[in-house]
Design a protein around this motif. Structure first.
Motif, PDB file in Angstrom:
ATOM      1  N   ILE A  25     109.477  30.690  -9.321  1.00 41.15           N
ATOM      2  CA  ILE A  25     109.600  30.823  -7.865  1.00 41.15           C
ATOM      3  C   ILE A  25     109.675  29.451  -7.214  1.00 41.15           C
ATOM      4  O   ILE A  25     110.504  29.213  -6.323  1.00 41.15           O
ATOM      5  N   VAL A  26     108.836  28.517  -7.666  1.00 47.67           N
ATOM      6  CA  VAL A  26     108.856  27.159  -7.117  1.00 47.67           C
ATOM      7  C   VAL A  26     110.206  26.503  -7.378  1.00 47.67           C
ATOM      8  O   VAL A  26     110.768  25.841  -6.493  1.00 47.67           O
ATOM      9  N   ALA A  27     110.760  26.682  -8.558  1.00 51.76           N
ATOM     10  CA  ALA A  27     112.065  26.082  -8.879  1.00 51.76           C
ATOM     11  C   ALA A  27     113.162  26.653  -7.997  1.00 51.76           C
ATOM     12  O   ALA A  27     114.025  25.916  -7.515  1.00 51.76           O
ATOM     13  N   VAL A  28     113.136  27.966  -7.765  1.00 47.19           N
ATOM     14  CA  VAL A  28     114.156  28.585  -6.914  1.00 47.19           C
ATOM     15  C   VAL A  28     114.012  28.099  -5.478  1.00 47.19           C
ATOM     16  O   VAL A  28     115.007  27.740  -4.829  1.00 47.19           O
ATOM     17  N   GLY A  32     116.801  25.702  -3.793  1.00 46.80           N
ATOM     18  CA  GLY A  32     117.601  26.471  -2.846  1.00 46.80           C
ATOM     19  C   GLY A  32     118.988  26.768  -3.376  1.00 46.80           C
ATOM     20  O   GLY A  32     119.164  27.125  -4.520  1.00 46.80           O
ATOM     21  N   ARG A  33     119.979  26.606  -2.521  1.00 47.35           N
ATOM     22  CA  ARG A  33     121.364  26.856  -2.939  1.00 47.35           C
ATOM     23  C   ARG A  33     122.075  25.577  -3.341  1.00 47.35           C
ATOM     24  O   ARG A  33     123.265  25.589  -3.632  1.00 47.35           O
ATOM     25  N   ARG A  34     121.365  24.473  -3.332  1.00 45.24           N
ATOM     26  CA  ARG A  34     122.001  23.185  -3.617  1.00 45.24           C
ATOM     27  C   ARG A  34     122.414  23.030  -5.071  1.00 45.24           C
ATOM     28  O   ARG A  34     123.528  22.641  -5.358  1.00 45.24           O
ATOM     29  N   GLY A  38     119.180  24.295 -11.035  1.00 48.25           N
ATOM     30  CA  GLY A  38     117.820  24.631 -10.596  1.00 48.25           C
ATOM     31  C   GLY A  38     117.642  26.119 -10.380  1.00 48.25           C
ATOM     32  O   GLY A  38     116.596  26.685 -10.720  1.00 48.25           O
ATOM     33  N   LEU A  39     118.657  26.759  -9.813  1.00 49.04           N
ATOM     34  CA  LEU A  39     118.584  28.208  -9.628  1.00 49.04           C
ATOM     35  C   LEU A  39     118.578  28.944 -10.972  1.00 49.04           C
ATOM     36  O   LEU A  39     117.831  29.909 -11.150  1.00 49.04           O
TER      37      LEU A  39
END
Length: 166
Positions: A25-28, A32-34, A38-39
């Motif tokens: 959750i922290v990674a998402v 973000g959408r950048r 990471g997503l």
């Protein structure tokens, strides 16, 4: 002994599952959408956390059944987790139990060989743990591939800006 190992292992597994899911959750949220990597990493961690949690839940169920099977007394034969799973003639031949870890299951062993699996471990545990574990692994590999490609693209741009032979 196996009962205590399973019960303590399931407790540790639940804690690890929550920790991995929180990291996901922290990674998402952080990326973000950048950043696609990471997503993907966050999604992979969430899937792995859910897989660990599902397996830990099944281990707790198998551990509780093993603890009940090891409990002696006047009502201990045939083993309580084995009752109602097969016809009475088969249940009367139960002499021992076995816990299978992959796939997670509780089996009742019969005299003269043979065994049958009980429904002690919920039917969703093995498919959910397998599918989410596989999805998490694929997501982790995909995030590593995407993260690896990203610096190469910037290196290619720097090389293009300098021109050939520089």
């Amino acid at each position: 002994m196996i009962a205590l190992v399973l019960l303590l292992g399931s407790l540790v597994g639940m804690v690890v599952a929550v920790a991995v899911a929180v990291c996901g959750i922290v990674a998402v949220v952080r990326h973000g959408r950048r950043a696609r990597a990471g997503l993907l990493r966050g999604g992979a961690l969430l899937a792995l956390g859910a897989a660990i949690g599902a397996y830990a839940w099944g281990a707790a169920q198998a551990g509780a059944a093993a603890l009940e099977a090891e409990d002696g007394g006047t009502d201990s034969s045939p083993l309580r987790p084995c009752r109602g799973e097969a016809d009475p003639a088969t249940v009367a031949r139960v002499v021992d139990y076995r816990v299978g870890l992959v796939p997670l299951r509780f089996e009742c062993r019969l005299t003269g060989g043979g065994s049958y699996a009980t429904s002690v471990v919920s039917g969703f545990v093995n498919p959910v743990a397998g599918l989410l574990g596989g999805a998490g692994t694929v997501g982790a590999v995909a995030s590593a591939v995407v993260a690896e490609r990203r610096p190469r693209r910037s290196e290619d741009r720097v090389g293009a800006e300098l021109g050939p032979g520089s």
